[in-house]
Design a protein around this motif. Sequence first.
Motif, mmCIF file in Angstrom:
data_model
loop_
_atom_site.group_PDB
_atom_site.id
_atom_site.type_symbol
_atom_site.label_atom_id
_atom_site.label_comp_id
_atom_site.label_asym_id
_atom_site.label_seq_id
_atom_site.Cartn_x
_atom_site.Cartn_y
_atom_site.Cartn_z
ATOM 1 N N PHE A 21 5.871 26.818 -29.299
ATOM 2 C CA PHE A 21 7.292 26.230 -28.901
ATOM 3 C C PHE A 21 7.148 24.809 -29.575
ATOM 4 C CE2 PHE A 21 9.738 22.375 -26.951
ATOM 5 C CZ PHE A 21 9.981 22.489 -26.931
ATOM 6 N N ASN A 22 7.971 24.684 -30.384
ATOM 7 C CA ASN A 22 7.610 23.488 -31.828
ATOM 8 C C ASN A 22 9.281 23.288 -32.040
ATOM 9 O OD1 ASN A 22 8.491 25.741 -33.731
ATOM 10 N ND2 ASN A 22 6.670 26.094 -34.909
ATOM 11 N N MET A 52 2.426 19.756 -25.888
ATOM 12 C CA MET A 52 1.347 19.066 -26.813
ATOM 13 C C MET A 52 1.489 17.711 -27.543
ATOM 14 S SD MET A 52 -0.196 23.123 -27.059
ATOM 15 C CE MET A 52 0.663 23.209 -28.619
ATOM 16 N N LYS A 53 2.600 17.962 -28.140
ATOM 17 C CA LYS A 53 2.814 16.708 -29.020
ATOM 18 C C LYS A 53 4.565 16.314 -28.922
ATOM 19 C CE LYS A 53 -0.384 18.137 -32.659
ATOM 20 N NZ LYS A 53 0.021 18.538 -34.161
ATOM 21 N N GLN A 69 3.718 13.763 -23.644
ATOM 22 C CA GLN A 69 2.591 14.321 -24.099
ATOM 23 C C GLN A 69 1.466 15.082 -22.801
ATOM 24 O OE1 GLN A 69 0.959 13.210 -27.670
ATOM 25 N NE2 GLN A 69 -1.497 14.074 -26.953
ATOM 26 N N ASN A 70 1.796 16.043 -22.813
ATOM 27 C CA ASN A 70 -0.129 16.568 -21.468
ATOM 28 C C ASN A 70 1.036 16.748 -20.572
ATOM 29 O OD1 ASN A 70 -2.020 17.073 -23.633
ATOM 30 N ND2 ASN A 70 -2.515 13.958 -23.957
ATOM 31 N N GLU A 71 2.280 16.424 -20.879
ATOM 32 C CA GLU A 71 2.666 16.456 -19.094
ATOM 33 C C GLU A 71 3.371 17.995 -18.924
ATOM 34 O OE1 GLU A 71 4.197 12.065 -17.781
ATOM 35 O OE2 GLU A 71 5.940 13.483 -18.783
ATOM 36 N N PHE A 72 4.176 18.344 -18.202
ATOM 37 C CA PHE A 72 4.619 19.612 -17.850
ATOM 38 C C PHE A 72 6.586 20.115 -17.848
ATOM 39 C CE2 PHE A 72 0.334 20.326 -16.906
ATOM 40 C CZ PHE A 72 -0.619 22.134 -17.578
ATOM 41 N N GLU A 91 6.554 15.512 -34.093
ATOM 42 C CA GLU A 91 6.751 16.170 -33.795
ATOM 43 C C GLU A 91 6.563 16.696 -32.752
ATOM 44 O OE1 GLU A 91 3.057 18.727 -36.123
ATOM 45 O OE2 GLU A 91 2.704 16.518 -36.209
ATOM 46 N N ILE A 92 7.269 18.313 -32.136
ATOM 47 C CA ILE A 92 6.628 18.900 -30.913
ATOM 48 C C ILE A 92 5.833 20.322 -31.334
ATOM 49 C CG2 ILE A 92 8.451 19.673 -29.482
ATOM 50 C CD1 ILE A 92 10.741 17.818 -30.475
#
Length: 289
Positions: A21-22, A52-53, A69-72, A91-92
């Motif tokens: 995913f971006n 992730m970002k 970032q680092n969450e769900f 940035e994603i």
Amino acid sequence: MEYKYEKVKLENKIPAKITYFNRELLNDWKSDRGKKRLPVHWHRSIEITMIMKGAVRLKVVNEEYIIHQNEFVFVNSGLLHTVEETEDSGEIEGLIVVLAYDFMKESYPEIDKYYFDLYKDDTQLDHIRIIFNQLIELYENLDDYAYIKIKALLLDLVYILVKYCAVPINDNHKYKKFLNSKQYVLDYIEENYNEDLSLEKIAKEFAVSPVHFSRVFYKVFGIHYKKYVTDFRLYNAYEDVIGSDKTIQQIALIHGFPNVKSFIRDFQKNYGKTPYQYRMLKKDNFSDN
């Protein structure tokens, strides 16, 4: 705002849909706020995304959350949801894992009696992050045996969900009430979207007046019924526009538009180009790669 019933197509030998995913994945769709996003959709499966970002806005039914970032991003079965960029997303990057309903049902037959709260026991979050990082590494280095490890990691993920994150659904729980009272409307639209779905016809189908149906639909889903149906048709027609040799007129009729003129008008309003122009653009982009 668009909605789509997502028919999860499982990858070969893997009981899940796993997607990187971006920002590029968001390019074709925009929210009413002008933000790029994934189309709003629902499915019977459970969806987990690790960011992730960057940061994203998660909308589930009528509730919103900012995920960093680092969450769900976690979505239970049957709930309308989307992910869009925020004002300062930058940035994603993330990884989407959609666990197949049948896989979870086979692994845990009592699944329909529960919904899942990923943060019920936050001691498991680090374990889930490790699983996602291993999935990313496997997808970056696929070989003939990777699917075995991937399936084992997915089963480990199911184990965490049912052991540490399961919450019983009682008859009064808002999650069950939503599924029982609203989802069948979406089922009906998904099954009949390529036919006449006028407000008068669907209101008659559910034995209410058109005014009542329209008012309740907007209150529940935050979108007018006519726009919902148009956007649903557009989303389904999109794949035929970029991935088939069907004529634009054929696509319009297949996906329930009253005529090709209305299809071209609605498509251009959403994508900024006519279906033919968009098809040519996608073909040119493909040939350049």
